[in-house]
Write a protein that holds these residues in place. Structure first.
Motif, PDB file in Angstrom:
ATOM      1  N   LYS A   1       0.768  -1.060   0.012  1.00 50.01           N
ATOM      2  CA  LYS A   1      -0.056   0.076   0.072  1.00 50.01           C
ATOM      3  C   LYS A   1       0.979   1.394  -0.034  1.00 50.01           C
ATOM      4  CE  LYS A   1      -4.049   2.100   2.507  1.00 50.01           C
ATOM      5  NZ  LYS A   1      -4.825   2.087   3.501  1.00 50.01           N
ATOM      6  N   ALA A   2       1.897   1.126   0.732  1.00 50.60           N
ATOM      7  CA  ALA A   2       2.943   2.386   0.771  1.00 50.60           C
ATOM      8  C   ALA A   2       3.616   2.559  -0.453  1.00 50.60           C
ATOM      9  CB  ALA A   2       4.015   2.117   2.128  1.00 50.60           C
ATOM     10  N   LYS A   3       4.026   1.489  -1.022  1.00 48.58           N
ATOM     11  CA  LYS A   3       4.443   1.622  -2.402  1.00 48.58           C
ATOM     12  C   LYS A   3       3.543   2.220  -3.418  1.00 48.58           C
ATOM     13  CE  LYS A   3       7.678  -2.521  -2.226  1.00 48.58           C
ATOM     14  NZ  LYS A   3       7.971  -3.527  -3.188  1.00 48.58           N
ATOM     15  N   TYR A   4       2.319   1.488  -3.498  1.00 51.06           N
ATOM     16  CA  TYR A   4       1.428   2.305  -4.306  1.00 51.06           C
ATOM     17  C   TYR A   4       1.269   3.629  -4.141  1.00 51.06           C
ATOM     18  CZ  TYR A   4       0.077  -2.392  -6.056  1.00 51.06           C
ATOM     19  OH  TYR A   4      -0.013  -3.672  -6.621  1.00 51.06           O
ATOM     20  N   ALA A   5       1.221   3.953  -2.819  1.00 49.40           N
ATOM     21  CA  ALA A   5       1.000   5.541  -2.746  1.00 49.40           C
ATOM     22  C   ALA A   5       2.037   6.292  -3.194  1.00 49.40           C
ATOM     23  CB  ALA A   5       0.802   5.626  -0.898  1.00 49.40           C
ATOM     24  N   LEU A   6       3.277   5.904  -2.976  1.00 50.62           N
ATOM     25  CA  LEU A   6       4.374   6.780  -3.460  1.00 50.62           C
ATOM     26  C   LEU A   6       4.385   6.768  -4.937  1.00 50.62           C
ATOM     27  CD1 LEU A   6       7.040   5.408  -0.766  1.00 50.62           C
ATOM     28  CD2 LEU A   6       6.151   7.784  -0.951  1.00 50.62           C
ATOM     29  N   ARG A   7       4.034   5.665  -5.460  1.00 53.14           N
ATOM     30  CA  ARG A   7       3.947   5.566  -6.926  1.00 53.14           C
ATOM     31  C   ARG A   7       2.874   6.436  -7.565  1.00 53.14           C
ATOM     32  NH1 ARG A   7       4.294  -0.801  -7.766  1.00 53.14           N
ATOM     33  NH2 ARG A   7       3.069  -0.125  -9.566  1.00 53.14           N
ATOM     34  N   ALA A   8       1.589   6.371  -6.990  1.00 52.71           N
ATOM     35  CA  ALA A   8       0.618   7.266  -7.346  1.00 52.71           C
ATOM     36  C   ALA A   8       0.898   8.946  -7.031  1.00 52.71           C
ATOM     37  CB  ALA A   8      -0.757   7.043  -6.724  1.00 52.71           C
ATOM     38  N   LEU A   9       1.604   9.119  -6.005  1.00 51.48           N
ATOM     39  CA  LEU A   9       2.368  10.733  -5.964  1.00 51.48           C
ATOM     40  C   LEU A   9       3.246  10.971  -7.099  1.00 51.48           C
ATOM     41  CD1 LEU A   9       2.230  10.536  -2.116  1.00 51.48           C
ATOM     42  CD2 LEU A   9       0.553  11.890  -3.269  1.00 51.48           C
TER      43      LEU A   9
ATOM     44  N   ASP B   1       7.735  18.892  -3.856  1.00 48.89           N
ATOM     45  CA  ASP B   1       8.862  19.086  -2.976  1.00 48.89           C
ATOM     46  C   ASP B   1       8.512  19.282  -1.418  1.00 48.89           C
ATOM     47  OD1 ASP B   1       7.850  21.562  -3.040  1.00 48.89           O
ATOM     48  OD2 ASP B   1       9.637  22.376  -3.993  1.00 48.89           O
ATOM     49  N   ALA B   2       7.591  19.090  -1.266  1.00 47.24           N
ATOM     50  CA  ALA B   2       6.907  19.233   0.200  1.00 47.24           C
ATOM     51  C   ALA B   2       6.267  18.074   0.722  1.00 47.24           C
ATOM     52  CB  ALA B   2       5.980  20.450   0.447  1.00 47.24           C
ATOM     53  N   ILE B   3       6.386  16.928   0.063  1.00 49.72           N
ATOM     54  CA  ILE B   3       5.614  15.655   0.238  1.00 49.72           C
ATOM     55  C   ILE B   3       6.957  14.848   0.449  1.00 49.72           C
ATOM     56  CG2 ILE B   3       4.116  13.814  -0.135  1.00 49.72           C
ATOM     57  CD1 ILE B   3       2.931  15.572  -2.079  1.00 49.72           C
ATOM     58  N   SER B   4       7.384  14.441   1.708  1.00 47.08           N
ATOM     59  CA  SER B   4       8.449  13.341   2.040  1.00 47.08           C
ATOM     60  C   SER B   4       7.882  12.176   2.278  1.00 47.08           C
ATOM     61  CB  SER B   4       8.902  13.844   3.311  1.00 47.08           C
ATOM     62  OG  SER B   4       8.324  13.511   4.426  1.00 47.08           O
ATOM     63  N   PHE B   5       8.744  11.346   1.616  1.00 47.57           N
ATOM     64  CA  PHE B   5       8.479   9.881   2.018  1.00 47.57           C
ATOM     65  C   PHE B   5       8.297   9.561   3.334  1.00 47.57           C
ATOM     66  CE2 PHE B   5       9.897   9.446  -2.190  1.00 47.57           C
ATOM     67  CZ  PHE B   5      10.328   8.126  -2.812  1.00 47.57           C
ATOM     68  N   GLY B   6       9.026  10.015   4.277  1.00 52.36           N
ATOM     69  CA  GLY B   6       8.563   9.772   5.819  1.00 52.36           C
ATOM     70  C   GLY B   6       7.110  10.022   5.973  1.00 52.36           C
ATOM     71  N   GLU B   7       6.654  11.241   5.461  1.00 53.42           N
ATOM     72  CA  GLU B   7       5.210  11.480   5.690  1.00 53.42           C
ATOM     73  C   GLU B   7       4.212  10.589   5.337  1.00 53.42           C
ATOM     74  OE1 GLU B   7       2.222  15.092   4.574  1.00 53.42           O
ATOM     75  OE2 GLU B   7       4.296  15.090   3.717  1.00 53.42           O
ATOM     76  N   VAL B   8       4.517  10.163   4.067  1.00 55.26           N
ATOM     77  CA  VAL B   8       3.737   9.041   3.263  1.00 55.26           C
ATOM     78  C   VAL B   8       3.624   7.759   3.730  1.00 55.26           C
ATOM     79  CG1 VAL B   8       3.118   7.915   1.188  1.00 55.26           C
ATOM     80  CG2 VAL B   8       4.070  10.290   1.109  1.00 55.26           C
ATOM     81  N   LEU B   9       5.002   7.401   4.375  1.00 59.72           N
ATOM     82  CA  LEU B   9       5.048   6.080   4.828  1.00 59.72           C
ATOM     83  C   LEU B   9       4.547   6.119   6.347  1.00 59.72           C
ATOM     84  CD1 LEU B   9       8.630   5.127   3.979  1.00 59.72           C
ATOM     85  CD2 LEU B   9       6.410   4.176   3.101  1.00 59.72           C
ATOM     86  N   ARG B  10       4.552   6.994   7.020  1.00 64.10           N
ATOM     87  CA  ARG B  10       4.168   7.183   8.411  1.00 64.10           C
ATOM     88  C   ARG B  10       2.595   7.038   8.276  1.00 64.10           C
ATOM     89  NH1 ARG B  10       6.763  11.165  12.007  1.00 64.10           N
ATOM     90  NH2 ARG B  10       8.111   9.596  12.621  1.00 64.10           N
ATOM     91  N   LEU B  11       1.825   7.799   7.352  1.00 72.79           N
ATOM     92  CA  LEU B  11       0.708   7.892   7.104  1.00 72.79           C
ATOM     93  C   LEU B  11      -0.125   6.734   6.660  1.00 72.79           C
ATOM     94  CD1 LEU B  11      -2.211   9.566   6.233  1.00 72.79           C
ATOM     95  CD2 LEU B  11      -1.416   9.532   4.061  1.00 72.79           C
ATOM     96  N   VAL B  12       0.336   5.876   5.918  1.00 69.26           N
ATOM     97  CA  VAL B  12       0.147   4.666   5.441  1.00 69.26           C
ATOM     98  C   VAL B  12       0.300   3.442   6.220  1.00 69.26           C
ATOM     99  CG1 VAL B  12       0.189   3.002   3.336  1.00 69.26           C
ATOM    100  CG2 VAL B  12       0.098   5.228   3.089  1.00 69.26           C
ATOM    101  N   ASP B  13       1.535   3.157   6.760  1.00 66.37           N
ATOM    102  CA  ASP B  13       2.302   2.152   7.409  1.00 66.37           C
ATOM    103  C   ASP B  13       2.354   2.341   9.002  1.00 66.37           C
ATOM    104  OD1 ASP B  13       2.376   0.674   5.101  1.00 66.37           O
ATOM    105  OD2 ASP B  13       4.335   0.643   4.873  1.00 66.37           O
ATOM    106  N   GLY B  14       2.064   3.620   9.361  1.00 65.64           N
ATOM    107  CA  GLY B  14       2.110   3.898  10.737  1.00 65.64           C
ATOM    108  C   GLY B  14       3.848   4.433  11.114  1.00 65.64           C
ATOM    109  N   PRO B  15       3.906   4.156  12.441  1.00 63.67           N
ATOM    110  CA  PRO B  15       5.399   4.491  12.817  1.00 63.67           C
ATOM    111  C   PRO B  15       6.384   3.905  12.290  1.00 63.67           C
ATOM    112  CG  PRO B  15       3.824   3.580  14.908  1.00 63.67           C
ATOM    113  CD  PRO B  15       3.111   3.240  13.570  1.00 63.67           C
TER     114      PRO B  15
END
Length: 154
Positions: free
Chosen positions: A5-13, A71-85
């Protein structure tokens, strides 16, 4: 490891970041371009919308757009949102701290000391790498979706 799910979110972004910022992309376009199951993508985009990362438009010219610049969307923000801590141990989590069940004292824990360095380095990379960085780092010039997909699935 990150979830599918996180991979898909990053690819969609990444797909949205490469699109014309004034032209919304349909879910079906993103799904085909990034090889993401459409139903799963709908759920992901809804989560990203609730978090203020993307916006949707209805109607004939409808679809999804980035609400925040790439440039304001970090990988960390997306991963934390999708996968949690983002922490290898519960006692190292910045958002969901929990003492380890078998721990007598964090200051004495050799495992925690090593993984604290790992967690710090990981967070440093993830929160200082943006969707724009990933797109730029995928190669030279304008990126093709397949190149971004390779970067995000590596």
């Amino acid at each position: 490891m990150i979830s599918q799910k996180a991979k898909y979110a990053l690819r969609a972004l990444a797909a949205l970041a490469q699109a014309d910022p004034d032209e919304p992309m349909l879910i079906s376009e993103i799904a085909v371009q990034q090889s993401i199951p459409k139903k799963f993508l709908e759920q992901i985009l809804l989560d990203l919308k609730r978090s203020g990362i993307v916006v949707s438009r209805r109607g004939k010219q409808g679809g999804y757009l980035l609400l925040k610049p790439a440039d304001a969307i970090s990988f960390g923000e997306v991963l934390r949102l999708v996968d949690g801590p983002i922490a290898p141990l519960p006692c190292l989590s910045q958002t969901a701290y929990r003492k380890c069940d078998d721990c007598d004292g964090e200051h004495l824990c050799e495992i925690r000391h090593v993984f604290a360095r790992v967690a710090d380095a990981t967070r440093d990379v993830l929160f200082n790498t943006t969707i724009a960085d990933a797109i730029e780092g995928a190669g030279e010039g304008t990126q093709k979706p397949a190149q971004v997909r390779e970067l995000l699935t590596a």
